[in-house]
Scaffold this active site. Sequence first.
Site, PDB file in Angstrom:
ATOM      1  N   LYS A  67      -8.386  -3.833   5.507  1.00 33.44           N
ATOM      2  CA  LYS A  67      -7.439  -4.282   4.484  1.00 33.44           C
ATOM      3  C   LYS A  67      -6.026  -3.767   4.785  1.00 33.44           C
ATOM      4  CE  LYS A  67      -8.294  -2.901   0.116  1.00 33.44           C
ATOM      5  NZ  LYS A  67      -7.144  -2.334  -0.571  1.00 33.44           N
ATOM      6  N   ARG A 102      -0.422  -5.185   6.650  1.00 30.78           N
ATOM      7  CA  ARG A 102       0.739  -4.871   7.486  1.00 30.78           C
ATOM      8  C   ARG A 102       0.990  -5.961   8.522  1.00 30.78           C
ATOM      9  NH1 ARG A 102      -1.437  -0.405   5.189  1.00 30.78           N
ATOM     10  NH2 ARG A 102      -0.182   1.493   4.934  1.00 30.78           N
ATOM     11  N   ARG A 159      -1.205   1.135 -12.829  1.00 27.17           N
ATOM     12  CA  ARG A 159      -1.100   2.138 -11.763  1.00 27.17           C
ATOM     13  C   ARG A 159       0.337   2.615 -11.566  1.00 27.17           C
ATOM     14  NH1 ARG A 159      -4.560   0.277  -6.781  1.00 27.17           N
ATOM     15  NH2 ARG A 159      -4.095   2.419  -6.170  1.00 27.17           N
ATOM     16  N   ASP A 171     -10.697   6.389   0.237  1.00 28.07           N
ATOM     17  CA  ASP A 171     -11.283   5.201  -0.400  1.00 28.07           C
ATOM     18  C   ASP A 171     -12.815   5.225  -0.399  1.00 28.07           C
ATOM     19  OD1 ASP A 171      -8.814   4.197  -0.931  1.00 28.07           O
ATOM     20  OD2 ASP A 171      -8.715   2.931   0.855  1.00 28.07           O
ATOM     21  N   LYS A 213      -6.497   5.414  -8.593  1.00 25.21           N
ATOM     22  CA  LYS A 213      -6.829   4.261  -7.740  1.00 25.21           C
ATOM     23  C   LYS A 213      -7.052   3.031  -8.630  1.00 25.21           C
ATOM     24  CE  LYS A 213      -6.481   6.304  -3.817  1.00 25.21           C
ATOM     25  NZ  LYS A 213      -5.413   5.918  -2.912  1.00 25.21           N
ATOM     26  N   ARG A 255     -11.363   6.859 -10.482  1.00 22.83           N
ATOM     27  CA  ARG A 255     -12.649   6.839  -9.764  1.00 22.83           C
ATOM     28  C   ARG A 255     -13.492   8.081 -10.018  1.00 22.83           C
ATOM     29  NH1 ARG A 255     -10.697   3.715  -4.230  1.00 22.83           N
ATOM     30  NH2 ARG A 255     -10.888   1.645  -5.183  1.00 22.83           N
TER      31      ARG A 255
HETATM   32  C1  S3P Z   1      -3.632   2.389   1.649  1.00 25.48           C
HETATM   33  C2  S3P Z   1      -3.455   3.701   1.325  1.00 25.48           C
HETATM   34  C3  S3P Z   1      -4.303   4.435   0.380  1.00 25.48           C
HETATM   35  C4  S3P Z   1      -5.604   3.690   0.114  1.00 25.48           C
HETATM   36  C5  S3P Z   1      -5.396   2.219  -0.119  1.00 25.48           C
HETATM   37  C6  S3P Z   1      -4.729   1.583   1.070  1.00 25.48           C
HETATM   38  C7  S3P Z   1      -2.707   1.743   2.602  1.00 25.48           C
HETATM   39  O1  S3P Z   1      -3.611   4.580  -0.847  1.00 25.48           O
HETATM   40  O2  S3P Z   1      -6.261   4.257  -1.020  1.00 25.48           O
HETATM   41  O3  S3P Z   1      -6.652   1.574  -0.357  1.00 25.48           O
HETATM   42  O4  S3P Z   1      -3.028   0.664   3.111  1.00 25.48           O
HETATM   43  O5  S3P Z   1      -1.654   2.334   2.877  1.00 25.48           O
HETATM   44  P1  S3P Z   1      -2.591   5.825  -1.102  1.00 25.48           P
HETATM   45  O6  S3P Z   1      -1.606   5.762  -0.036  1.00 25.48           O
HETATM   46  O7  S3P Z   1      -2.000   5.587  -2.447  1.00 25.48           O
HETATM   47  O8  S3P Z   1      -3.467   7.033  -1.064  1.00 25.48           O
END
Ligand code: S3P
Length: 743
Positions: free
Chosen positions: A321, A326, A422, A617, A644, A648
Amino acid sequence: MFEKVAFIGLGLIGSSLARVIHVNHLAKNVVASTRSQKTLDDAVALRLISKGFSNPVDAVKDADLVILALPVQATEKVLAQIKPYLGERTIITDVGSTKGNVVAAAERVFGTLPSGFVPGHPIAGAEHTGVHAGKVDLFAHHKVILTPLPTSSDWAVQKLIALWQAAQAEVICMDVKKHDEVLAHTSHLPHLMAFNLVEQLANREDNLDIFRYAAGGFRDFSRIAASDPRMWHDIFFGNKDAILNAVDGFETQLAKIRQLIENEDSQALMGLLGHAQAARQHFNYMLAKKPVMEKNKVTQKFTILPQQHRFEGTFTVPGDKSVSHRSIMFGALAEGTTHVTGFLEGEDALATLQAFKDMGVEIEGPHNGEVTIHGVGMHGLKAPTKELYMGNSGTSMRLLSGILAAQKFDSVMTGDASLSKRPMERIAKPLRAMNAQIQTTGEKGTPPVSITGNQPLQGIDYELPMASAQVKSGVLLAGLWAAGTTSVVEPEPTRDHTERMLRAFGYDVKTEGNKISLVGGGKLVGTNIQVPSDISSSAFFMVGAAICENSDVTLEAVGINPTRTGVIEILKQMGADIQVLNERIAGGEPIADIRIRGTRTLKGIHIPEDQVPLAIDEFPALFVAASCAEGQTVLTGAAELRVKESDRIQVMADGLQAMGIDCTPTADGIVIEGKGKAGDWSPIFKGAEIESHHDHRIAMSFSIAGLRASEAITICGTETVATSFPTFTQLANEAGLTIQTVN
Ligand code: S3P
C-alpha cells in the site's frame, strides 16, 4: 405532535417557529402571550395563533409545550408566574442565546427542575424583529442547540428534536457551559464588536462622512449592530463570564496585530493575515458543505466458521500500500512517463490515484496491477474542481498535505468517518513552520483539511515528535518545492519508501543516521516501479500459519524492506517456524519468499520497543498470535496504535476479551495472557460478535483468529478490508479458512 402550544413572546424567533407549527400542522391549538396587544392581534390575523393573552398564566393552562421566546432576563419572572399552571408532562423550552443564566433562573423558581424542561437555542436570526419579520424557513439548514439537563427526560428531548427537525434545522445537543463558551466567541463577541465599532465611528465628528462613504467592509462588519439593543443588553449580562473571557482574548489579539503594524513587521503580519485568511476559507468550505463523513456506511459482515483444520498454500498477496501510494504521487510529479506493476488496487491507493486524476494528471489503469502515469512535472498539477476525497486513507491525506501546501491553487481534502477522526495537526504544524497555509478542523485538528495555495515555502529542520513515516514524508515532499534544505530527524527509523522512491525518480535525498534531508527546487524523472507484495497483508497469513497446527504457507515476492520487517522478527522471537527465502531486489526494494509452518506453540515475549515502528501495522495480527502463545506478551511504546484507522489497542482488547482472552490495554500498549500450551492445538477463542470499527486490519486479524475458535466469529463493518487487501477473503478461503460475507 402537540395538543396545545403556548408561546410566551412572539418576536422574530417565536413567530417563525409558530409559522413552522402552523404550516406543518404540528399542533391542534397554538396560543401566545405577549405584552403587546397589537402583536397578539396581528398574530391572530396571520392565523399563527388561535388566541392571545396578556397574562402568560392564561396561555399556558393545559399546554403540552410552552416556548419561552422572550428576552432572556424576563425568564425568571415568567417561570415564577406560570409554575403553578404547568402539567407534569408539559415540555418547557426557550430560544435564548445564553443558557447558564436561563438554567439558573429556572433553578431559583423550581428548586428541582421539571423533567420536561429542556433549554434550547436556535442559531438563526436576523437584525429585524417582531411578529411580521418571522419566516417559516428561518431555521432551515441552520443549527439548533438543545442543552438537555441531567433532569431532562428523554421523551421531552426527543419531541423537541422532532419539532426542530420539522423546521428543517440541524439539531445538536451540547452541555450548558460549553454552549455559553462557544456562543460567547462565535456570536456574542462579534455582536459586541459590531456595536462598539459603529459606536466608535458614530462618535467621531466626521461621522456623517464616514457613514456616507463607508464601503462594503463597514457594511459587512456592522450589519449586526442593527440588532435589538434590549436583547443584546440581556445577553451581554446573561453570559457575562464567558463574554469577558472572549473580550480578553480579543484584546490580547488586538494588541498583537497593533504591535506588528507599529513595528512594521511585514513577515509576521503576513503570517497572521494569511493564517486568518486560510481559516476563513476553510470556514467557507465548512459552511458550504458538510464533510463527507459517511460515504461507506457499515454494510458488510464476515462470519468465520469454526473447525478449521488446514491453513496452507502458496500465495501472492496484493501490492504494498505504501509503495503504491508513492508510485502514483511521484509518477504524477515526474517529467515523462512512469509505468507501475503490482499496483495495489485497493481503495486507499485508488483514492490517491483519483486525487491526481482530479488534479489533471492523465493516468491509465489500473489493469491487473498495471498503471501508466503521464507525469506533469513539479509545476503541472491543476486546481481540482471539488474537494479531494481521501476515503479511509491517512497516508493519502498526510502525504498530499505536503504536496498541496506547495501548489499555486487552494484545495480541500476530506475523508470517511474513520479518517475524519484522525489527527492532522501532526502534519499541518511542520508545514505551517514552512510557511504553508493549512487548516484542520475542530479542537482535535482532524479533517477536512483546507490549504491555501501560492505560499512560498521555506525549508526547515524538523525534529519529528513521533515515529511517523507519513509526517516525515509529508514534510520532505513539501521540501521539494521549498527554498533551501528541508531535513527531518526521526526519533526511531520508520519506513523509508519515500526516500528510496524519490532516489529512484532521480532526486537526491541524503540519509545521515536518523536525519533525512533534501534540497528543494529539483525535478523528478519518470521511471518504472515494481511494487512488491505487501508485508502488512502477508502478516495475516504468517500469523494464521503460526497458530494453526501443521499449516504450511508460502508468501511470494513479499517486500522485506528492513523498515517493515518487525513482524518477522517478533514472530521469530515468539518461536515461530519462519523462513525468509530467495532474497532479491526488485524495483529498488528488497523482496523475498516467506515460508511459515505451524510446527510449534508460540511463546509470549516482551516485544522490544525498537521493533514497534517496524511492525506498526501488524500489531492487531500479532495480538492474535500472542493470545495463542504460551505465557504473557507485553507491548509498550506503541501509543501510535491509538490513532490508526481505529484505536487499535482498545478495539483489539475489546474484541479479544469478548472471545475469552485475558488482556489489559495500557496507555501505550497491551498485556495479553496467552492461552496456548506447548503441543496443544485446541481452540483458544470462543465465539463472539466483534466490532471492527471500520478498521481493515482489525477485521482481518479477527478473521484469522477463527483458525483457533471453538465457535463462529462474526465481525461487523468489514467493508474496509477492500482498502488494503481486496482479495483477502478469496485467498484466506483458499488457504482453508471459511469466511462467509454478508453484505
Ligand atoms: C504509512 C505509515 C504508517 C503506517 C501506514 C502507512 C506510510 O503510518 O501505519 O499504514 O505509507 O507512510 P504512520 O507514519 O502514521 O505511523
